[in-house]
Structure formats: structure tokens, C-alpha cells
Design a protein around this motif. Structure first.
Motif, PDB file in Angstrom:
ATOM      1  N   LYS A   1      35.659  49.756  35.273  1.00  0.00           N
ATOM      2  CA  LYS A   1      35.515  50.184  36.551  1.00  0.00           C
ATOM      3  C   LYS A   1      35.456  51.801  36.673  1.00  0.00           C
ATOM      4  O   LYS A   1      36.455  52.282  35.745  1.00  0.00           O
TER       5      LYS A   1
ATOM      6  N   LEU B   1      41.836  51.431  44.707  1.00  0.00           N
ATOM      7  CA  LEU B   1      41.620  50.811  43.308  1.00  0.00           C
ATOM      8  C   LEU B   1      42.912  50.390  42.585  1.00  0.00           C
ATOM      9  O   LEU B   1      43.262  49.408  42.229  1.00  0.00           O
TER      10      LEU B   1
ATOM     11  N   LEU C   1      44.999  47.844  44.194  1.00  0.00           N
ATOM     12  CA  LEU C   1      44.263  46.698  43.760  1.00  0.00           C
ATOM     13  C   LEU C   1      45.101  46.043  42.598  1.00  0.00           C
ATOM     14  O   LEU C   1      45.099  44.895  42.464  1.00  0.00           O
ATOM     15  N   MET C   2      44.848  47.023  41.610  1.00  0.00           N
ATOM     16  CA  MET C   2      45.443  46.896  40.263  1.00  0.00           C
ATOM     17  C   MET C   2      46.865  46.417  40.186  1.00  0.00           C
ATOM     18  O   MET C   2      47.530  45.598  39.570  1.00  0.00           O
TER      19      MET C   2
ATOM     20  N   GLU D   1      42.617  43.421  41.213  1.00  0.00           N
ATOM     21  CA  GLU D   1      41.695  43.991  40.245  1.00  0.00           C
ATOM     22  C   GLU D   1      42.451  44.154  38.715  1.00  0.00           C
ATOM     23  O   GLU D   1      43.531  44.505  38.876  1.00  0.00           O
TER      24      GLU D   1
ATOM     25  N   PRO E   1      40.807  45.655  35.597  1.00  0.00           N
ATOM     26  CA  PRO E   1      39.674  46.280  34.815  1.00  0.00           C
ATOM     27  C   PRO E   1      40.311  46.507  33.367  1.00  0.00           C
ATOM     28  O   PRO E   1      41.477  46.888  33.286  1.00  0.00           O
TER      29      PRO E   1
ATOM     30  N   ARG F   1      37.940  48.697  50.109  1.00  0.00           N
ATOM     31  CA  ARG F   1      37.804  47.408  50.536  1.00  0.00           C
ATOM     32  C   ARG F   1      38.646  46.934  51.642  1.00  0.00           C
ATOM     33  O   ARG F   1      39.363  47.615  51.811  1.00  0.00           O
TER      34      ARG F   1
ATOM     35  N   THR G   1      47.874  37.446  46.831  1.00  0.00           N
ATOM     36  CA  THR G   1      47.187  36.592  45.766  1.00  0.00           C
ATOM     37  C   THR G   1      47.714  34.906  45.826  1.00  0.00           C
ATOM     38  O   THR G   1      47.097  34.069  45.208  1.00  0.00           O
TER      39      THR G   1
ATOM     40  N   ARG H   1      38.564  37.713  47.388  1.00  0.00           N
ATOM     41  CA  ARG H   1      39.228  37.628  46.335  1.00  0.00           C
ATOM     42  C   ARG H   1      38.745  36.734  45.263  1.00  0.00           C
ATOM     43  O   ARG H   1      38.586  36.849  43.988  1.00  0.00           O
TER      44      ARG H   1
ATOM     45  N   GLU I   1      32.282  38.018  48.620  1.00  0.00           N
ATOM     46  CA  GLU I   1      32.998  39.025  47.532  1.00  0.00           C
ATOM     47  C   GLU I   1      32.112  40.389  47.235  1.00  0.00           C
ATOM     48  O   GLU I   1      32.614  41.225  46.712  1.00  0.00           O
TER      49      GLU I   1
ATOM     50  N   LYS J   1      26.182  46.672  39.946  1.00  0.00           N
ATOM     51  CA  LYS J   1      27.365  46.474  38.962  1.00  0.00           C
ATOM     52  C   LYS J   1      27.610  47.787  38.130  1.00  0.00           C
ATOM     53  O   LYS J   1      28.454  48.433  37.980  1.00  0.00           O
TER      54      LYS J   1
END
Length: 328
Positions: free
Chosen positions: A26, A34, A37-38, A43, A45, A115, A124, A131, A200, A207
Motif C-alpha cells: 500500500k 491508513l 485502519l491498520m 487494513e 498491508p 475512507r 470488525t 470491509r 468495497e 490497484k
């Protein structure tokens, strides 16, 4: 947080190749979205490609308008003297978004790809087609106060959270992309997607494509206003927002440009209302009619029905301020 590799290329081509070689990679710049989200496990990556060394931070002006590099900080863009002078709508929207600390880190490219802040996307333990495609939409029958009233589907009713995107929509910005197949320019109205059956996918970016900048083909705009209605005055996402720009000749509207935020999966451009306003004399009654017209096709859910009243009032108020009928 899952462990990841980290690279810092100095050329756009090298950055794109890094993604081509690793499907789990990413791009990261400011990381204000980001990294959150990680941390939450949304996410994960395998590699972060830090693009901060790429030469994409300039703001330039020419006869056609402005070119803004994707790595320009939100704070730098909002405070740029030419942006404040010629594109005050954009400056207003940026200053209405997030906190000063976040604006000092967040980039234009990252803001374009910001996002949703739907709580079901961030939790989650809850179903979310954005998601986890096919898991369902928790917001449909859940707490949906912040959610869409336009363009939603049975698969997703989340909204785009960016203030900047709403202003860019009203300003007819062009998103500049670079990828393995070369460069392409996408009008911002075509860049973000409605959810349909693929929620999504927030945008049409490929990408392995990199946002390199945006262009705004416009002249100086003075009769503008960005109105953001939110629960608190600092660091809160819009319940409803309106970006209004008018070209006036005396009290006659030569043309209008309007977009809304907080109401759809993408910035919601009000083209029918723009056509209605062109050639009319400014008045409180006219702007009230414009707000009513804008609500055609709107659909509320259990907890956001108030938006059906808030949105047209916000449109009328934003137009009144932009036109000079009332003071901000």
C-alpha cells in the motif's frame, strides 16, 4: 498490528513498481487514515511504500487554473495565498476538516482516498460489505444517524467523509493518475463511486495507480461559501455540508455550482439545482426553492430522517451567504 516491510522510493515509477511486485503493498504518505485502519485490523498491508520523497508537493497557477501535487499538505493548501485569493471555497472546506494537527500531516492525495467513518466499517465484530464483501450492512437496520440519503444501495449506506472532496466537486477538479499503463485524468465527479453491489470500491483508481495531483480549471471565484453542519465545531465529520459557488452579475446568477457532503457515498453534485438557478435573481425564496428541489430522490433511514429537513435548509443558507444576502 501486523508486521510489515517499509520502502521509500524517490521516483513515481519505482513506487508503482513496488506495488506491482507485491500485491499486499500500500502507498502511504501522511498516514492519518491508513495507520488508524491498520491499528484496528481493517487494513493489513504486507509492505508500506512511503511516497513522501516523490516530487509531488508543488502548487502552481497558470492561465487554465491550478495544479496541486498529491503530496501537498492540507494545511499548506488551505493557507496558500493564491488558493485563499482565487479558490476560497477550497480553503474554507479544508479548514473545516479535522484538526490543525491532522491538516499538518494529511495530504491531498490521501484526502481524496479517505475512507468512510461509518462505525460498522470500523468495528470488525460487525457486518460490513465495505470491509468484508458479502457480510452484510450493519448500518441498514442499525444506528444510521450519519448515513446517506442519496445514492445508497441495499449493500451500503455509508458516506464519503471528506470536506475537501465536496469543494473539489463544486470546482470541477480533475484527478491525475499514473500507473503501469501510463497517465490518465479523471473528472472528480467520475472518480468516486456510488456503492451499488461493490461498496468495497470507493473510487475508480486502479490497484497499482498513484494519484500524482489534481487540477482545477477555474478562474477566481468570490461568491462562495462552504457550510458544514456537525455535532461540534472542532474535529467532527459533517452531518450535512454544502459547497456553494455563484457567478453573479449584479443580483443575477449567471451560473451556480453546488455539491453536498455527508449525504452520499461520494460528493453529491446538484446539477439540476444549478440549472434551475442560472439566470435567476437572488432571493431568499429562490434559495428555499433550490433546497426543496435538491431533495428529489432522497431517502432517509430510521435515525437520519432529520437530514431531509436539515439538507435543504443548509443549501438555502449556504447560497444566501455565498450571494451576500446574509452574513456568515
Amino acid at each position: 498490528m501486523k508486521q510489515f516491510q517499509y520502502v521509500r522510493p524517490t521516483e513515481a515509477g519505482l513506487a508503482i513498481n513496488a506495488l506491482l511486485k507485491d500485491s499486499g503493498a500500500k502507498f502511504v504518505a501522511g498516514g492519518t487514515n491508513l495507520l488508524d485502519l491498520m491499528k484496528r485490523g481493517i487494513e493489513a498491508p504486507e509492505r508500506l511504500v512511503d511516497i513522501n520523497r516523490l516530487p509531488l508537493k508543488e502548487i502552481t497557477k497558470n492561465d487554465q487554473g491550478f495544479n496541486i501535487g498529491a503530496l501537498t499538505l492540507n494545511s499548506s493548501l488551505a493557507e496558500h495565498k493564491d488558493i485563499r485569493k482565487d479558490l476560497p471555497l477550497l480553503s474554507q472546506a479544508l479548514l473545516a476538516g479535522a484538526s490543525a494537527q491532522l491538516r499538518n500531516m494529511a495530504t491531498v492525495g490521501g484526502n481524496l482516498l479517505q475512507r468512510t467513518r461509518c462505525p460498522y466499517f470500523y468495528d470488525t465484530s460487525m457486518p460490513c460489505n465495505k470491509r468484508l464483501p458479502g457480510s452484510g450492512c450493519g448500518a441498514l437496520k442499525g444506528f444510521n444517524r450519519m448515513h446517506a440519503i442519496f445514492g445508497a444501495s441495499e449493500h451500503c449506506i455509508a458516506v464519503n467523509p471528506s470536506d475537501m472532496n465536496v469543494a473539489l466537486s463544486a470546482l470541477d477538479a480533475i484527478v491525475q493518475l499514473s500507473g503501469p499503463k501510463g497517465k490518465r485524468n479523471i473528472p472528480i465527479q467520475d472518480f468516486h463511486r456510488l456503492p451499488g453491489d461493490r461498496p468495497e470500491l470507493d473510487s475508480v483508481i486502479g490497484k497499482n495507480e498513484l494519484i500524482t495531483g489534481i487540477s482545477i480549471p477555474t478562474s477566481a471565484l468570490k461568491h462562495v461559501h462552504y457550510l458544514k453542519i456537525r455535532d461540534r465545531s472542532s474535529y467532527a465529520f459533517a452531518l450535512v455540508s454544502v459547497a456553494a459557488a455563484l457567478d453573479l452579475e449584479g443580483t443575477t446568477i449567471r451560473w451556480a455550482s453546488l455539491a453536498m457532503g455527508g449525504v452520499a457515498h461520494k460528493p453529491w453534485r446538484l446539477t439540476e439545482v444549478e440549472t434551475f438557478l442560472a439566470g435567476q435573481q437572488i432571493s431568499a425564496g429562490l434559495f428555499q426553492e433550490a433546497g426543496t428541489l435538491a431533495m428529489r430522490g432522497a431517502k432517509a433511514y430510521e435515525h437520519n430522517e432529520f437530514k431531509l429537513k436539515l439538507a435543504p435548509l443548509s443549501i438555502g443558507h449556504a447560497l444566501s451567504i455565498a450571494s451576500g444576502l446574509v452574513k456568515a
